[in-house]
Motif scaffolding. Sequence first.
Motif, PDB file in Angstrom:
ATOM      1  N   LEU A   8       1.779  -4.658  14.005  1.00  0.00           N
ATOM      2  CA  LEU A   8       3.069  -3.499  13.854  1.00  0.00           C
ATOM      3  C   LEU A   8       3.405  -2.488  14.729  1.00  0.00           C
ATOM      4  O   LEU A   8       4.965  -2.445  14.791  1.00  0.00           O
ATOM      5  CB  LEU A   8       2.553  -3.207  12.183  1.00  0.00           C
ATOM      6  CG  LEU A   8       1.862  -3.946  11.650  1.00  0.00           C
ATOM      7  CD1 LEU A   8       1.315  -3.216  10.180  1.00  0.00           C
ATOM      8  CD2 LEU A   8       3.594  -4.296  10.377  1.00  0.00           C
ATOM      9  N   ILE A   9       2.539  -1.834  15.371  1.00  0.00           N
ATOM     10  CA  ILE A   9       2.936  -1.586  16.434  1.00  0.00           C
ATOM     11  C   ILE A   9       3.597  -1.214  17.619  1.00  0.00           C
ATOM     12  O   ILE A   9       4.553  -1.096  17.723  1.00  0.00           O
ATOM     13  CB  ILE A   9       1.802  -0.220  16.847  1.00  0.00           C
ATOM     14  CG1 ILE A   9       1.106   0.421  16.567  1.00  0.00           C
ATOM     15  CG2 ILE A   9       1.801   0.979  18.231  1.00  0.00           C
ATOM     16  CD1 ILE A   9       1.327   1.792  15.597  1.00  0.00           C
ATOM     17  N   GLY A  10       3.598  -2.725  17.435  1.00  0.00           N
ATOM     18  CA  GLY A  10       4.211  -3.706  18.857  1.00  0.00           C
ATOM     19  C   GLY A  10       5.921  -3.695  18.213  1.00  0.00           C
ATOM     20  O   GLY A  10       6.768  -3.953  19.217  1.00  0.00           O
ATOM     21  N   ALA A  53      -2.253  -6.205  23.885  1.00  0.00           N
ATOM     22  CA  ALA A  53      -1.833  -6.222  25.599  1.00  0.00           C
ATOM     23  C   ALA A  53       0.151  -6.296  25.466  1.00  0.00           C
ATOM     24  O   ALA A  53       1.134  -5.787  25.901  1.00  0.00           O
ATOM     25  CB  ALA A  53      -2.217  -7.643  26.176  1.00  0.00           C
ATOM     26  N   ILE A  54       0.216  -7.804  24.911  1.00  0.00           N
ATOM     27  CA  ILE A  54       1.929  -7.244  24.446  1.00  0.00           C
ATOM     28  C   ILE A  54       3.001  -6.226  23.462  1.00  0.00           C
ATOM     29  O   ILE A  54       3.419  -5.197  25.004  1.00  0.00           O
ATOM     30  CB  ILE A  54       2.522  -8.543  23.353  1.00  0.00           C
ATOM     31  CG1 ILE A  54       2.764  -9.326  23.990  1.00  0.00           C
ATOM     32  CG2 ILE A  54       3.729  -8.402  23.560  1.00  0.00           C
ATOM     33  CD1 ILE A  54       2.568 -10.660  23.738  1.00  0.00           C
ATOM     34  N   VAL A  59       5.495  -0.894  24.598  1.00  0.00           N
ATOM     35  CA  VAL A  59       4.902   1.256  24.628  1.00  0.00           C
ATOM     36  C   VAL A  59       5.213   1.481  26.348  1.00  0.00           C
ATOM     37  O   VAL A  59       6.186   2.415  25.614  1.00  0.00           O
ATOM     38  CB  VAL A  59       3.413   1.605  24.231  1.00  0.00           C
ATOM     39  CG1 VAL A  59       3.472   2.589  24.236  1.00  0.00           C
ATOM     40  CG2 VAL A  59       3.819   0.632  22.678  1.00  0.00           C
ATOM     41  N   SER A  60       4.322   1.550  27.100  1.00  0.00           N
ATOM     42  CA  SER A  60       4.866   1.270  27.966  1.00  0.00           C
ATOM     43  C   SER A  60       5.985   1.553  28.620  1.00  0.00           C
ATOM     44  O   SER A  60       7.333   2.470  28.934  1.00  0.00           O
ATOM     45  CB  SER A  60       3.551   0.799  29.201  1.00  0.00           C
ATOM     46  OG  SER A  60       3.723   1.042  30.733  1.00  0.00           O
ATOM     47  N   ALA A  77       3.449  10.001  32.854  1.00  0.00           N
ATOM     48  CA  ALA A  77       2.410   9.860  32.469  1.00  0.00           C
ATOM     49  C   ALA A  77       2.305   8.338  31.123  1.00  0.00           C
ATOM     50  O   ALA A  77       1.359   8.549  32.003  1.00  0.00           O
ATOM     51  CB  ALA A  77       1.834  11.358  32.421  1.00  0.00           C
ATOM     52  N   ALA A  78       2.833   8.834  30.334  1.00  0.00           N
ATOM     53  CA  ALA A  78       2.816   7.851  29.606  1.00  0.00           C
ATOM     54  C   ALA A  78       2.713   6.393  29.412  1.00  0.00           C
ATOM     55  O   ALA A  78       1.755   5.778  29.515  1.00  0.00           O
ATOM     56  CB  ALA A  78       3.815   8.330  28.291  1.00  0.00           C
ATOM     57  N   THR A  79       3.683   5.784  30.491  1.00  0.00           N
ATOM     58  CA  THR A  79       4.282   5.098  31.164  1.00  0.00           C
ATOM     59  C   THR A  79       2.659   5.019  31.838  1.00  0.00           C
ATOM     60  O   THR A  79       2.305   3.525  31.004  1.00  0.00           O
ATOM     61  CB  THR A  79       5.585   5.117  31.984  1.00  0.00           C
ATOM     62  OG1 THR A  79       6.517   5.822  31.514  1.00  0.00           O
ATOM     63  CG2 THR A  79       5.791   3.316  32.766  1.00  0.00           C
ATOM     64  N   ILE A  80       3.011   5.517  32.513  1.00  0.00           N
ATOM     65  CA  ILE A  80       1.110   4.970  33.543  1.00  0.00           C
ATOM     66  C   ILE A  80       0.145   4.888  32.918  1.00  0.00           C
ATOM     67  O   ILE A  80      -0.871   3.611  32.353  1.00  0.00           O
ATOM     68  CB  ILE A  80       0.826   5.648  34.700  1.00  0.00           C
ATOM     69  CG1 ILE A  80       1.966   5.436  35.499  1.00  0.00           C
ATOM     70  CG2 ILE A  80      -0.707   5.796  35.239  1.00  0.00           C
ATOM     71  CD1 ILE A  80       2.311   5.064  36.278  1.00  0.00           C
TER      72      ILE A  80
END
Length: 421
Positions: A8-10, A53-54, A59-60, A77-80
């Motif tokens: 769901l998050i994905g 992982a996906i 999200v990244s 920062a959130a990306t990393i």
Amino acid sequence: LCIIFFTLIGVLALFFLVRLVYGDDIAFLASALYATTPFVVKFTRIVMPEIQAITLVIVSAYFFYKYSKSDKKSFAAATILFFVLSLYAKHLSVFILPVFLLTYLIEKGPKKLFKKEIILYGIIGIIFTLPLVFITLKFSQSNVQWVAQSSLQSKFSLANIGFYPTALYKYHITIPVLVFSLISIAMSVVRRDGKIVLFVLWILVIYFLLIAMGVTKEVRHAIYWIPAFCVCAAASVGLIHRRPVKIFVFSLLAATVVYQFVISYRMTPEYASGYERLAKYVVENWKGDSILYGGAEDSGYFIFFARKYDHDRKIIILRTDKILATNKLDKIVDDKVKNKDQIYQILNNFGVYYVVLDDKTLDSQALEIFNNEVKTSSKFKFIEGTHIGSESDRFNNTPLDIYEYVEYKPAKTGKMLNMDI
């Protein structure tokens, strides 16, 4: 529940990412196509790390896109953060890093790559990834050896190059999604539409990475490009200017969503009946200190169901392919015992009372000696058995039996298990 949560998050993360790039309509189509893709739905029904992982990759990517358009350090920062988390979920998530770098390079130029926050968060990301590197080198030596020893000739052979494109249309995505995505990519290239760059690089980099690293050819390894293909397919709506044609294409893609939903709904989940009944029996009639379980097809079902009924968490299950032999990537590579005496020494040392075995031929002298001893010796008594029922030929109609070790002895204090994990 964990898999459902990440799924769901994905889907939501993909919607918000695509909305940033293309708007609400295309975001809805892309996320709906992804959510109903049969291959993705299949992985929501099994416990594997691909879905987690996906999701973390998506999200990244969302935060990366936000950073590329705003230059806010918090987005970098959130990306990393989510990129590192995706690596801990599955190593192959590393593909998204070159995607980010190439996309940023194309959009901003080489000088921008050396901004302070990029260097700083990059170093932080490396630091937090180091434990994963050491863990991999310690516990995944066979995988590392495969990648290191694979020759260029084998990596770039026609069979290897063609494997994932073939898997793409056979397993990963439906034909309508493939057709619309290819049309969309072609139109974007002709019109020089830069919006699609991130997703095209997403597809190309994961494909090149799988080939160049010499990763074993498994269909599931390329699951990571499915979101990008769904986005490219949905993006075709935005590339059409004539309203009647746009509505027609949108309708076709909406119909594809329905078509995929029907296929996914009708899919029969993998199952294997029989394991639960025997697992419940040994838990409810628990004796001894441990169970010795031997399954040529190690599905994990027996252990799963034993844990289900073991509310007191007292059950210890030993695997024959770990303590009598060494299993390496589903192949027996070494026998740890040579004769019956060594087998009985292990049974007595660790207080084995129940032995649970299936009836498949094993490529191991040690395991064959043990299986024959259990089935023919008076030291073992047959208790109960069943035949596994499954839609998979690997399991279907395989006998699974419980035996009692008649000469059971309590486990000896201080004895250590010797296993090559």
